[in-house]
Design an enzyme around this catalytic site. Structure first.
Site, PDB file in Angstrom:
ATOM      1  CG  ASP A  61      -6.555   2.789  -1.190  1.00  0.00           C
ATOM      2  OD1 ASP A  61      -5.410   2.577  -1.630  1.00  0.00           O
ATOM      3  OD2 ASP A  61      -7.023   2.203  -0.204  1.00  0.00           O
ATOM      4  CG  HIS A 109      -4.727   0.854   3.647  1.00  0.00           C
ATOM      5  ND1 HIS A 109      -3.906   0.172   2.783  1.00  0.00           N
ATOM      6  CD2 HIS A 109      -5.715   1.383   2.887  1.00  0.00           C
ATOM      7  CE1 HIS A 109      -4.399   0.277   1.552  1.00  0.00           C
ATOM      8  NE2 HIS A 109      -5.490   1.000   1.599  1.00  0.00           N
ATOM      9  CB  CYS A 163      -0.976  -0.002   1.174  1.00  0.00           C
ATOM     10  SG  CYS A 163      -0.218   0.154   2.808  1.00  0.00           S
TER      11      CYS A 163
END
Length: 681
Positions: free
Chosen positions: A353, A330, A273
């Site tokens: 994202d 995250h 991530c």
């Protein structure tokens, strides 16, 4: 009768235009300007050209972008000469030099123009002359642009800064990871534009896609899909399992190497991530969109969209796998823009994202979603607000499945998700907590009202200190990777009478995404805890047990459970620990002078009770290493011995920069540090 200019050459005035458009860091090889702001080119006439008056001269400029430029798509614009340029639209004016040898032409682009490479053509009565090309970017300095940002210091940080910090770890052990965004490095802007041209929407309808590049909402959504390679030839391949080939995600220290590899040979292995987010930030800033990297600690992955993370266990305390999970952290990005598709109150930061988790519109992408909409629980707003809302707001419930099939809730939390949401502070390497941008304070009236508005299932009741057994985990002061240490499950009995229970104390390796690995410690005991007293159950964690099973994130999840089957009383507590890593000592040898060689002396003490193999140091820095990482391999390093190397580099740019350092080996990875370097003339 109108006159025709006899042009010898066109000067795009790259240096002066770059200065006024804040594009100097891209270099002087070509003209790069920001939309909604005038730039000036100079037409040099051939010697002996006849005297002329601009009022008697009839010429126009044709500006085109994309493979199928059309007026209807605003990808082709014809500009007729005016007395002066007009703010807010495409326009052009010209001034004749007193010598009569040159004509200065001012061109103003629309603040709503598609970004990208544009061609510029002079048209005189059908006689066309190519004047060259320029690249048009979003403009955070233009008040009419959708990405306009008022604060100059924020523009310096979110558009122009080439180095940053990405936060990882756990909410109690937050650690900054230095990163080289390098959006102005040679070739990066071309690669960013290539990413737009490789996206499936361009392939299926190039005219519509290029026209839509006027809109930062559209571009940001395309980038959230193209930074991962799940549906297309995107930049990065994700891997959260065992990595036996490619580049380990923890090895990367900058975006440039990843983008160059993608441009040369397609999807790059591998990313997780923070790597996806860092590359998205690089591309966004390169295109002119203000962008920041954001870390959410205790980040929920709500796979069934019910705003609950449901953890199911059997009677022996073993987790029964399910779709929901909570990542230790995250990372995604926030981009700054207006939201005319929603309402002006949702302007500002928008979360997107690029890590592929769930599909949106059939594609692995997420956002942009307004932070203000997320904070207020407005989940019908585009794009993907429910998923991001759950990442920072989901409640957690722990359930046990009894032997008769009945499922009983035994604990939960309304506060463990969405903690210490972090980004780099403006103008410094400090961490800025931006949780308040995403949510009201945990447990506040506003926060609960927002959750209840968004929640369509029964919410959990917040729990106070009730009579019963209470559990917590106490950690050791020294938890360095390579060491042996003890942790304790602490049981407190708040009942009026003694309690007998079975205590289970687990230790398992865990990835940052919450995926549990193999066990590295377990103990259990049947204990009697008198009323009002405390008992401790120790668990020794030894390197021989955890060393081979932990990931490069160095995370271990501790879980303590008490079970009283007679009263059907279950209690559980969890804590994730981050093992401390060794530090890299960096010493600069020699003066930091442009185009002069200097050394960085790098030292790391191996803390493990065994040798390290395949050891190497990698350094990279904007204006320091010619846009590419430099790796020095040093082979094996014995237990408790030093890994030491000198790396030579020659700075290419004057001014402050950051040298990023990464240490890699077979058993110790993802060790990073940095040092500031001020390069003199």
């Amino acid at each position: 009768m109108s006159q025709v200019l006899d042009i010898e050459r066109c000067d795009l005035n790259i240096k002066s235009n770059s200065s006024s458009h804040h594009t100097e860091p891209y270099g002087e090889e070509r003209l790069i300007v920001r939309r909604g702001q005038p730039f000036v080119i100079t037409l040099h006439l051939k010697p002996g050209s006849k005297d002329f008056n601009l009022s008697d001269t009839s010429f126009s400029l044709i500006v085109e972008t994309g493979p199928l430029p059309r007026k209807e798509s605003d990808t082709k614009v014809t500009l007729n000469l005016r007395d002066s340029t007009v703010d807010g639209e495409w326009s052009t004016s010209a001034i004749k030099d007193p010598s009569g040898n040159t004509v200065s032409v001012s061109i103003n682009s629309s603040p709503n123009s598609p970004i990208g490479v544009h061609s510029l053509t002079l048209d005189q009565k059908g006689q066309r002359t190519s004047l060259g090309q320029f690249t048009l970017l979003f403009n955070a300095w233009c008040s009419r642009d959708a990405v306009y940002m008022r604060s100059e210091t924020k523009k310096q940080e979110y558009v122009l800064a080439q180095n940053g910090q990405i936060y990882r770890g756990t909410h109690k052990r937050i650690k900054g990871l230095p990163w080289n965004f390098g959006q102005f490095e040679a070739g990066i802007l071309d690669i960013c534009l290539k990413i737009l041209d490789e996206n499936p929407k361009f392939v299926s309808d190039a005219d519509k896609d290029v026209s839509a590049r006027r809109n930062p909402i559209y571009v940001t959504r395309v980038l959230s899909a193209m930074i991962n390679s799940n549906d297309d030839r995107g930049v990065l391949v994700g891997n959260w399992g065992e990595i036996t080939s490619g580049v380990h995600p923890g090895t990367w220290i900058g975006s440039g190497d990843i983008l160059h590899q993608w441009a040369e040979s397609g999807p790059v292995s591998y990313g997780q991530c923070w790597v996806f987010a860092a590359v998205a930030c690089t591309v966004s800033r390169a295109l002119g969109i203000p962008c920041r990297v954001v870390t959410n600690f205790g980040s929920a992955h709500d796979s069934d969209a019910n705003l609950l993370i449901e953890n199911l266990y059997d009677e022996d305390g073993e987790r029964i796998s399910g779709g929901d999970s909570i990542w230790n952290f995250h990372v995604w990005v926030d981009s700054w823009m207006t939201r005319p598709d929603l309402d002006s109150k949702y302007d500002g930061w928008q979360a997107s994202d690029p890590t592929p988790q769930e599909t949106s519109g059939g594609v692995f992408c997420c956002g942009p979603a307004s932070l203000k909409a997320i904070k207020e629980g407005q989940l019908t707003n585009k794009y993907d607000a429910p998923f991001i809302f759950a990442e920072v707001n989901a409640d957690v419930v722990d359930l046990v499945r009894l032997s008769n099939g009945e499922i009983v809730e035994f604990s939960g939390s309304t506060k463990s998700v969405g903690r210490f949401i972090s980004t780099k502070a403006v103008g410094s390497d400090d961490r800025k907590d931006i949780t308040y941008h995403y949510k009201y304070p945990e447990g506040s009236k506003e926060e609960r009202q927002v959750y209840e508005k968004a929640q369509h299932h029964n919410k959990l009741q917040q729990r106070g200190e009730e009579p019963g057994l209470h559990l917590k985990i106490k950690l050791s002061d020294n938890m360095t990777v390579g060491s042996d240490f003890e942790v304790h499950a602490v049981i407190t009995n708040n009942h009026m009478e003694a309690r007998i229970c079975t205590v289970l104390f687990f230790a398992k390796a865990v990835g940052y995404n919450g995926k549990l690995g193999e066990s590295c410690g377990f103990t259990s005991d049947k204990v009697e805890v008198p009323s009002g007293e405390v008992k401790r159950l120790p668990l020794k964690l030894q390197y021989d047990s955890y060393g081979s099973v932990i990931t490069s994130d160095r995370l271990i999840q501790l879980t303590a459970i008490t079970i009283d089957k007679q009263t059907i009383d279950y209690n559980k507590t969890e804590k994730t620990i981050v093992l401390d890593e060794p530090e890299i000592d960096i010493k600069l040898v020699g003066e930091a002078t442009v185009k002069q060689p200097m050394m960085a002396e790098l030292t790391l003490l191996n803390p493990l009770p065994e040798p390290l193999k395949d050891c190497s140091f990698t350094v990279e820095g904007v204006g320091l290493t010619h846009g590419k990482p430099i790796t020095e391999k040093i082979g094996a390093v014995g237990q408790k011995e030093e890994a030491k190397v000198r790396v030579e580099f020659s700075p290419t740019s004057v001014g402050p920069s950051v040298l990023l350092v990464n240490f890699d080996s077979d058993k110790l990875k993802n060790i990073k540090s940095f040092i500031n370097v001020d390069v003199k003339e």
